[in-house]
Design a protein around this motif. Structure first.
Motif, PDB file in Angstrom:
ATOM      1  N   SER A 172      30.325 -19.015  17.807  1.00  0.00           N
ATOM      2  CA  SER A 172      30.386 -19.174  16.359  1.00  0.00           C
ATOM      3  C   SER A 172      31.638 -19.960  15.986  1.00  0.00           C
ATOM      4  O   SER A 172      32.431 -20.351  16.846  1.00  0.00           O
ATOM      5  N   ASP A 205      28.935 -24.527   8.152  1.00  0.00           N
ATOM      6  CA  ASP A 205      28.712 -24.135   6.762  1.00  0.00           C
ATOM      7  C   ASP A 205      30.050 -23.758   6.127  1.00  0.00           C
ATOM      8  O   ASP A 205      31.088 -23.769   6.803  1.00  0.00           O
ATOM      9  N   ALA A 207      31.289 -20.940   5.219  1.00  0.00           N
ATOM     10  CA  ALA A 207      31.920 -19.786   5.868  1.00  0.00           C
ATOM     11  C   ALA A 207      32.642 -20.214   7.147  1.00  0.00           C
ATOM     12  O   ALA A 207      33.771 -19.801   7.404  1.00  0.00           O
ATOM     13  N   THR A 297      33.641 -13.301   5.225  1.00  0.00           N
ATOM     14  CA  THR A 297      32.620 -13.843   4.310  1.00  0.00           C
ATOM     15  C   THR A 297      31.292 -13.098   4.463  1.00  0.00           C
ATOM     16  O   THR A 297      31.074 -12.365   5.432  1.00  0.00           O
ATOM     17  N   TYR A 298      30.396 -13.335   3.522  1.00  0.00           N
ATOM     18  CA  TYR A 298      29.045 -12.761   3.565  1.00  0.00           C
ATOM     19  C   TYR A 298      28.375 -13.103   4.902  1.00  0.00           C
ATOM     20  O   TYR A 298      27.820 -12.237   5.572  1.00  0.00           O
ATOM     21  N   GLU A 299      28.460 -14.356   5.295  1.00  0.00           N
ATOM     22  CA  GLU A 299      27.800 -14.801   6.532  1.00  0.00           C
ATOM     23  C   GLU A 299      28.365 -14.065   7.751  1.00  0.00           C
ATOM     24  O   GLU A 299      27.605 -13.668   8.642  1.00  0.00           O
ATOM     25  N   ASP A 300      29.682 -13.888   7.797  1.00  0.00           N
ATOM     26  CA  ASP A 300      30.303 -13.184   8.926  1.00  0.00           C
ATOM     27  C   ASP A 300      29.770 -11.757   9.020  1.00  0.00           C
ATOM     28  O   ASP A 300      29.465 -11.257  10.107  1.00  0.00           O
ATOM     29  N   VAL A 302      27.030 -10.410   7.588  1.00  0.00           N
ATOM     30  CA  VAL A 302      25.593 -10.336   7.866  1.00  0.00           C
ATOM     31  C   VAL A 302      25.358 -10.483   9.372  1.00  0.00           C
ATOM     32  O   VAL A 302      24.513  -9.789   9.961  1.00  0.00           O
ATOM     33  N   SER A 303      26.123 -11.368   9.980  1.00  0.00           N
ATOM     34  CA  SER A 303      25.982 -11.566  11.421  1.00  0.00           C
ATOM     35  C   SER A 303      26.251 -10.248  12.163  1.00  0.00           C
ATOM     36  O   SER A 303      25.515  -9.890  13.102  1.00  0.00           O
TER      37      SER A 303
END
Lengths: 411, 169
Positions: A172, A205, A207, A297-300, A302-303
């Motif tokens: 990532s 992206d 994030a 972040t949201y993406e982190d 959610v992962s």
């Protein structure tokens, strides 16, 4: 002679020619202070400018994120000093519920591509993620900017970090960030502006850009800038990105190939002591922290939630998670991820910086082996334990197995 | 300007220590302190080998250290704690960017070392640093060189701090 990206951004805020090495006066679009440093900014302002107003209350902000809500009386006092000053001056204050100031600024569009942002957060150069100039400063510096709206700056020389190859699927943005930090160390970019380039960078992206730009501080750089892509421009309602001139002058270009990259981890006590996760032989751990301006972040998150779905934190391991902002928190709640994380055994805290600046979450005791998604693992910073820095995916996998592990070992 | 005082040569394994970050200089657990006079007692209390610095430092002392001194956080405390102890200057091989600004703006003298012969100086020796001539001396003998101060640093030092300097513009 052409201009580098940092020269172009600064030139748009100066009344004089901007060239590396020169000291220039720069207009500042966003002037901020947080709960750490903020009280001293107020104190300096009142000492040097008694009875004065800030230059522009609409461009001036307080963002509380270090110790939220205050868990010590001195922090509570300092926050109240900032609130009182904000009310007197008509300054907007993002209080203890809002989250990490730099992330709030990006979410709310206070800092935007091409803008100049200063504050008492040493990771404010995270604004490089959106192609803005951000800079952490001390409390005297910020008090001066509150009053005058400008500051002097020695224009940094620039280096290009050119990333070759694609980021492997097993890695990532944090792995990429740690890899670069390990390669540059703390001296290659000391006092310089970095421009990150390459197709792997273009594909990041927002994030991922935030993760990479956040660690420019640990690379010793003034800032790490990334030219905004369409997604980033759209977030800010902009059409065209500021780009460096073709004939701009750079001090050096560093090419790094990431095609065979494996998940990366920084060993205590230095963020640039970076190795492959697999080289550590699965050292047993005691705790995991997920969050910070680097990976909150949201993406982190959610992962992490996707990894934890149907899995558990290994009994005996303390796993904590702090979303960066309240907006992120609410979105995670709405999408069901908070309940997944709590069911899996994570302690989920209110938004903020976590333990990075003497907050509540993510401190370590003597002998504790800890994996954090944050950006610093200096000796004694978050306590006496051994802190490793890794990606959210590596941190989650390690929480499940109770030892340092890659996601591939879980799946 | 000439800075003359008793040296603290911050060494580890015979070399000047690099990458001393702001949590080693002034740990985050003391960040809520706002009185400069209270900051001195915590200087270097998280720096291995120098935790007793604040107790042993005397007004007029000079700190000599390695590369990237003061990296990390933006805390002004990491500069102010030395001012509180009346340390007259910090000389390092290089400074973290924010630290450099904080020191310059508050009018605390920082000097950048170009080269230094560590065989000729130890902690406790009297050293003399001349920011104009760019010289470092110990026992009357030249032991190293300094990089020149920037114009803005000279102007701010002369004025006292950035607030006073701004009035002269």
């Amino acid at each position: 002679m052409g201009k580098t990206l940092v020269e172009k951004i600064l030139a748009a805020h100066a009344d004089e020619d901007v060239v590396a090495g020169k000291i220039v006066w720069i207009g500042i679009d966003v002037r901020s202070a947080r709960d750490f440093g903020g009280a001293n900014v107020v104190k300096n302002f009142k000492k040097y400018y008694p009875g004065n107003k800030v230059e522009d209350p609409k461009k001036t902000f307080f963002t509380f994120d270090c110790n939220v809500p205050a868990n010590t009386i001195p922090y509570a006092n300092n926050q109240q000093i900032c609130r009182n000053f904000a009310w007197e001056q008509g300054i907007k204050l993002y209080d203890v519920d809002a989250g990490i100031g730099s992330h709030v600024m990006i979410e709310e569009g206070l800092g935007y591509p091409g803008s100049t942002v200063v504050g008492t957060d040493s990771h404010l150069n995270i604004m490089g993620a959106v192609g803005a100039f951000g800079q952490g400063m001390g409390d005297q510096d910020i008090a001066f900017v509150f009053k005058t709206g400008k500051t002097w700056f020695e224009v940094p020389g620039s280096i290009v970090v050119n990333i070759k190859g694609d980021l492997p699927k097993t890695c990532s943005a944090k792995d990429l960030t740690l890899f670069i930090t390990g390669k540059l160390g703390t001296k290659t970019a000391l006092g310089k502006a970095i421009e990150f380039r390459g197709s792997a960078i273009d594909k990041l992206d927002l994030a991922g850009r935030i993760t990479l730009a956040s660690m420019a501080t640990e690379m010793g750089a003034i800032i790490g800038l990334i030219v905004p892509n369409k997604e980033v421009l759209k977030h800010f309602g902009q059409k065209k990105a500021i780009t460096p001139d073709r004939d701009a002058v750079y001090e050096k270009t560093i090419d790094l190939d990431i095609s065979g990259l494996k998940p990366q981890i920084a060993k205590p006590p230095k963020p640039d002591a970076v190795v492959d996760v697999e080289s550590l032989g699965g050292r047993p751990i005691h705790s995991v922290f997920i969050g910070s301006c680097t990976n909150g972040t949201y993406e982190d998150i959610v992962s992490v939630a996707k990894i934890m779905k149907g899995r558990k934190v290994k009994p005996g391991i303390v796993a904590t998670l702090v979303p960066a902002t309240m907006k992120v928190w609410k979105r995670l709640l709405k999408d069901g991820h908070i309940s997944t994380l709590i069911e899996s055994g994570f302690v989920v805290s209110n938004p903020g910086c976590g333990g990075c600046a003497s907050g509540q979450i993510g401190m370590t005791g003597e002998g504790q082996v800890h994996i954090s998604t944050s950006n610093r693992n200096f000796a004694g910073k978050q306590g006496a334990g051994d802190t490793y820095l890794a990606s959210p995916e590596t941190a989650a996998a390690s929480a499940i197995l109770g030892r340092i592990a890659t996601l591939q070992e879980v799946e | 300007m000439i800075f003359k005082g008793r040296a603290w040569v911050l060494l580890r394994q015979g070399k000047l220590i690099d990458d001393i970050d702001t949590d080693m200089i002034f740990h985050n657990k003391y960040l809520a302190i706002t009185e400069i006079a209270e900051m001195g007692q915590y200087a270097f209390d998280n720096l291995e080998g120098y935790r007793d610095f604040a107790k042993k430092a005397q007004p007029g002392d000079i700190v000599i250290t390695g590369q990237n001194f003061g990296s990390g956080s933006s805390r002004q405390h990491a500069v102010d704690c030395f001012a509180a102890l009346k340390i007259i200057c910090v000389a390092a091989q290089s400074f973290g960017a924010i630290y450099k600004r904080n020191a310059i703006n508050s009018g605390f003298p920082i000097l950048t070392i170009k080269d230094i012969d560590l065989a000729k100086v130890k902690s406790g020796d009297i050293v003399e640093m001349d920011s104009e001539a760019g010289t470092i001396k110990a026992g009357g003998q030249a032991i190293g060189k300094l990089k020149p101060l920037s114009t803005v640093q000279k102007d701010i030092l002369k004025a006292g701090n950035v607030f006073e300097y701004a009035k002269t513009l």
